[in-house]
Design an enzyme around this catalytic site. Structure first.
Site, PDB file in Angstrom:
ATOM      1  N   HIS A  16     -19.465  51.626 -83.999  1.00 57.02           N
ATOM      2  CA  HIS A  16     -18.253  50.903 -83.603  1.00 57.02           C
ATOM      3  C   HIS A  16     -18.215  49.520 -84.262  1.00 57.02           C
ATOM      4  CE1 HIS A  16     -14.817  49.870 -81.212  1.00 57.02           C
ATOM      5  NE2 HIS A  16     -15.438  48.840 -80.679  1.00 57.02           N
ATOM      6  N   ASP A  55      -5.147  48.329 -84.604  1.00 58.01           N
ATOM      7  CA  ASP A  55      -5.353  46.959 -84.137  1.00 58.01           C
ATOM      8  C   ASP A  55      -6.005  46.149 -85.246  1.00 58.01           C
ATOM      9  OD1 ASP A  55      -8.102  47.677 -84.089  1.00 58.01           O
ATOM     10  OD2 ASP A  55      -7.904  48.358 -82.027  1.00 58.01           O
ATOM     11  N   LYS A 103      -0.349  44.250 -81.277  1.00 58.15           N
ATOM     12  CA  LYS A 103       0.131  44.329 -79.895  1.00 58.15           C
ATOM     13  C   LYS A 103       0.179  42.937 -79.315  1.00 58.15           C
ATOM     14  CE  LYS A 103      -2.856  47.563 -78.583  1.00 58.15           C
ATOM     15  NZ  LYS A 103      -3.644  48.498 -77.735  1.00 58.15           N
ATOM     16  N   THR A 143      -9.524  57.475 -74.691  1.00 59.01           N
ATOM     17  CA  THR A 143      -8.446  57.948 -73.812  1.00 59.01           C
ATOM     18  C   THR A 143      -7.141  58.135 -74.583  1.00 59.01           C
ATOM     19  OG1 THR A 143      -7.805  55.701 -73.216  1.00 59.01           O
ATOM     20  CG2 THR A 143      -9.455  56.754 -71.821  1.00 59.01           C
ATOM     21  N   ALA A 144      -7.127  57.781 -75.848  1.00 59.71           N
ATOM     22  CA  ALA A 144      -5.990  57.982 -76.754  1.00 59.71           C
ATOM     23  C   ALA A 144      -4.796  57.072 -76.463  1.00 59.71           C
ATOM     24  CB  ALA A 144      -5.556  59.453 -76.800  1.00 59.71           C
TER      25      ALA A 144
HETATM   26  N1  LIG Z   1     -17.042  53.309 -72.626  1.00 61.61           N
HETATM   27  C1  LIG Z   1     -16.058  52.411 -72.663  1.00 61.61           C
HETATM   28  N2  LIG Z   1     -14.779  52.757 -72.427  1.00 61.61           N
HETATM   29  C2  LIG Z   1     -13.787  51.845 -72.476  1.00 61.61           C
HETATM   30  N3  LIG Z   1     -13.978  50.538 -72.733  1.00 61.61           N
HETATM   31  C3  LIG Z   1     -15.241  50.152 -72.965  1.00 61.61           C
HETATM   32  C4  LIG Z   1     -16.322  51.051 -72.961  1.00 61.61           C
HETATM   33  N4  LIG Z   1     -17.442  50.366 -73.230  1.00 61.61           N
HETATM   34  C5  LIG Z   1     -17.085  49.092 -73.389  1.00 61.61           C
HETATM   35  N5  LIG Z   1     -15.757  48.943 -73.236  1.00 61.61           N
HETATM   36  C6  LIG Z   1     -14.985  47.718 -73.340  1.00 61.61           C
HETATM   37  O1  LIG Z   1     -14.384  47.717 -74.609  1.00 61.61           O
HETATM   38  C7  LIG Z   1     -14.282  46.388 -75.086  1.00 61.61           C
HETATM   39  C8  LIG Z   1     -14.806  46.299 -76.486  1.00 61.61           C
HETATM   40  O2  LIG Z   1     -14.082  47.144 -77.297  1.00 61.61           O
HETATM   41  P1  LIG Z   1     -13.673  46.684 -78.773  1.00 61.61           P
HETATM   42  O3  LIG Z   1     -12.880  45.443 -78.620  1.00 61.61           O
HETATM   43  O4  LIG Z   1     -12.901  47.843 -79.314  1.00 61.61           O
HETATM   44  O5  LIG Z   1     -15.000  46.466 -79.493  1.00 61.61           O
HETATM   45  C9  LIG Z   1     -15.070  45.512 -74.146  1.00 61.61           C
HETATM   46  O6  LIG Z   1     -14.181  44.797 -73.348  1.00 61.61           O
HETATM   47  C10 LIG Z   1     -15.839  46.477 -73.293  1.00 61.61           C
HETATM   48  O7  LIG Z   1     -16.000  46.051 -71.967  1.00 61.61           O
END
Ligand SMILES: Nc1ncnc2c1ncn2[C@@H]1O[C@H](COP(=O)(O)O)[C@@H](O)[C@H]1O
Ligand SMILES: Nc1ncnc2c1ncn2[C@@H]1O[C@H](COP(=O)(O)O)[C@@H](O)[C@H]1O
Lengths: 312, 312
Positions: free
Chosen positions: B130, B169, B192, B223-224
């Site tokens: 990620h 994004d 967004k 979750t799409a």
């Molecule tokens: N399994 C998960 N499902 C959904 N959100 C998550 C999950 N694990 C972490 N997050 C949240 O996703 C955010 C980070 O996602 P991103 O900004 O895409 O790197 C943080 O706020 C985390 O708390």
């Protein structure tokens, strides 16, 4: 001095609340939930900076989720500058995989001990480990309590006549002996033998159970196979009544049905593992609380007093 | 030289079999099951002494069980005197909790990296983390592959006219740019914005999608929600058709229903996570295999060759 704070995962919240009641502290606020994909989501909802933190969490079913909750909570607490983190693990799962009894198997109990240290645990408080040696798997201090005083107290109050404490196998003799001594009861041991490969097992009882009230003692009851077989052997040898006591009520798979269908009168357990759904409605199960014992140990650890007098 | 052996947990057995087919080796025999109480039971069923062992296991749903299977397998292999153990983790779970974006939360991705090292892993092979920074969470060598060549290959064969690659994004712009460059396509970014606390989100598209075929690209679809919203925004701005591609098909909770009900024509995914029950019957999902890519990386690691040319 440093503030005492208690947090809990989802494995035994009720026990954590009881421990808090004993200590007169409020359970620390924390979100311990799951994301949509099953990953554990933790947020510590209050300031823990400089605090003396205890996290109550048994690694009971669902064992891998419970364990990960514990590890992730500890990670979050450590990163929140807690002064000291003690993992309070009333039931330590994976304890039976504590040695290589065949080639190419893991020693999962050691792995789990290492995982708990890796997450940032400073101390461990646990109860009735399947084998005392597991203490040595940790590189951090371990306080190891026995539920014995809690079980003894209840059994003594019953004022049973002609009590014999029965160990369901050779491995449990030391525990059974400690009980028998305190209760001024006699001791018996079940010796299972299989004469040949396809022969059924023969249950020999070493010691006398005839006309007596037999209490089968074990550290845990999982599928209840051993206990129910042992109970039947006692009944076959003329025991007047048979009951059983254990610290950890794992009660997986056929356990409840087996206990219900058996000659066992009562199954005395503690709340190191919570009773679930159908277990709660089983009239034979009687649950004692180890909360005062754990609470007292936590108080002493917090106040830098010795815990050893609790090792009754 | 040391023998190459591949083992697998239960998370993606089909992928492990495909990798073995690519390499022309038999999947190593191992029991990876559960005891009645849910504890994982592992036995390595063949001799691994001195071997160069690869364990294929994504930490996908049920994530905590998958992770513990991996850790316990590694413990068992280490204690069986494997010469080197490489954890092949096509999908690395807990990757989104990779930084403290609020106070008193864990950094679960770092914790999980530490757990994997603690179990005895010598190297890690993974795909489309990620965030690339997660490589630094490990103290052992990490080979980090991209599914990009596999996805690109399929998309190129489609010979789509007027293709625009859309990042859902700002975080995904680099990935989208890499794709657009290879495909000689244009680039657009969804921005967004929420104007005020209780205002609905506004989806701005930076770049031109009108009359074009829009391909929304992400590392994972969980979750799409993001993808389906983004797809609708593209359609609203006049895209001729919208499809989407990702490496990791997490697809939890409402994902399938959302994708089915959306304007997305096709959802291109890989098999780093297996498709389950109802996912398999979704006509919009199209799965590509990363087995040749992982197989080739394993071959090179085993033969001490550089893997970097696979980082297309
Ligand atoms: N399994 C998960 N499902 C959904 N959100 C998550 C999950 N694990 C972490 N997050 C949240 O996703 C955010 C980070 O996602 P991103 O900004 O895409 O790197 C943080 O706020 C985390 O708390
Ligand atoms: N969760 C479990 N359920 C049943 N048996 C187990 C479990 N974990 C380990 N074992 C087995 O139990 C045996 C050790 O139990 P014990 O002899 O009572 O210490 C070993 O053969 C283990 O493979």
């Amino acid at each position: 001095s440093r503030e005492l704070m208690i947090f809990s995962g989802n494995a035994n919240l009720a026990l954590a609340h009881e421990i808090c009641a004993y200590l007169g502290v409020k359970l620390g606020e924390a979100t311990v939930a799951s994301f949509s994909d099953g990953e554990i989501r933790v947020k510590i909802e209050e300031n823990v900076r400089g605090a003396d933190v205890f996290v109550v969490q048994s690694s009971c079913e669902p064992v891998n989720d419970s364990l990960m909750e514990l590890l992730i909570m500890i990670d979050a607490l450590k990163r929140s500058s807690a002064n000291r983190i003690t993992a309070v693990i009333p039931y330590f799962g994976y304890a039976r995989q504590d040695r290589k009894d065949q080639p190419r198997v893991p020693i999962s109990a050691k792995l789990v001990a290492d995982l708990i240290s890796t997450a940032g645990t400073d101390r461990v408080l646990t109860m009735d480990l399947h084998a005392g040696q597991i203490q040595g798997f940790f590189n951090v201090p371990v306080d190891h309590l026995y539920a014995l005083p809690v079980l003894l107290d209840y059994i003594m109050k019953k004022k049973v006549k002609d009590l014999v404490i029965v160990s369901p196998d050779a491995g449990g003799v030391e525990r059974a002996r400690a009980f028998a001594k305190r209760l001024q009861a006699t001791l018996a041991i079940i010796d299972k033998r299989r004469e040949g490969p396809n022969q059924t097992q023969i249950m020999n009882i070493i010691g006398d159970v005839e006309g007596k009230s037999a209490l089968l003692l074990d550290d845990m009851i999982d599928t209840a196979g051993t206990i129910v077989q042992g109970a039947q052997a006692c009944a076959d040898k003329g025991a007047r009544e048979v009951w059983t006591a254990c610290t950890h009520a794992v009660l997986s798979g056929p356990a409840l049905d087996r206990l219900q269908g058996s000659c066992v009168k009562q199954v005395i357990v503690t709340n190191t593992i919570p009773l679930r759904g159908k277990d709660q409605t089983c009239p034979k199960l009687y649950q004692l609380s180890v909360a005062p014992l754990l609470g007292e140990a936590i108080r002493r650890i917090h106040e830098d007093e010795s815990v050893s007098s609790l090792f009754a």
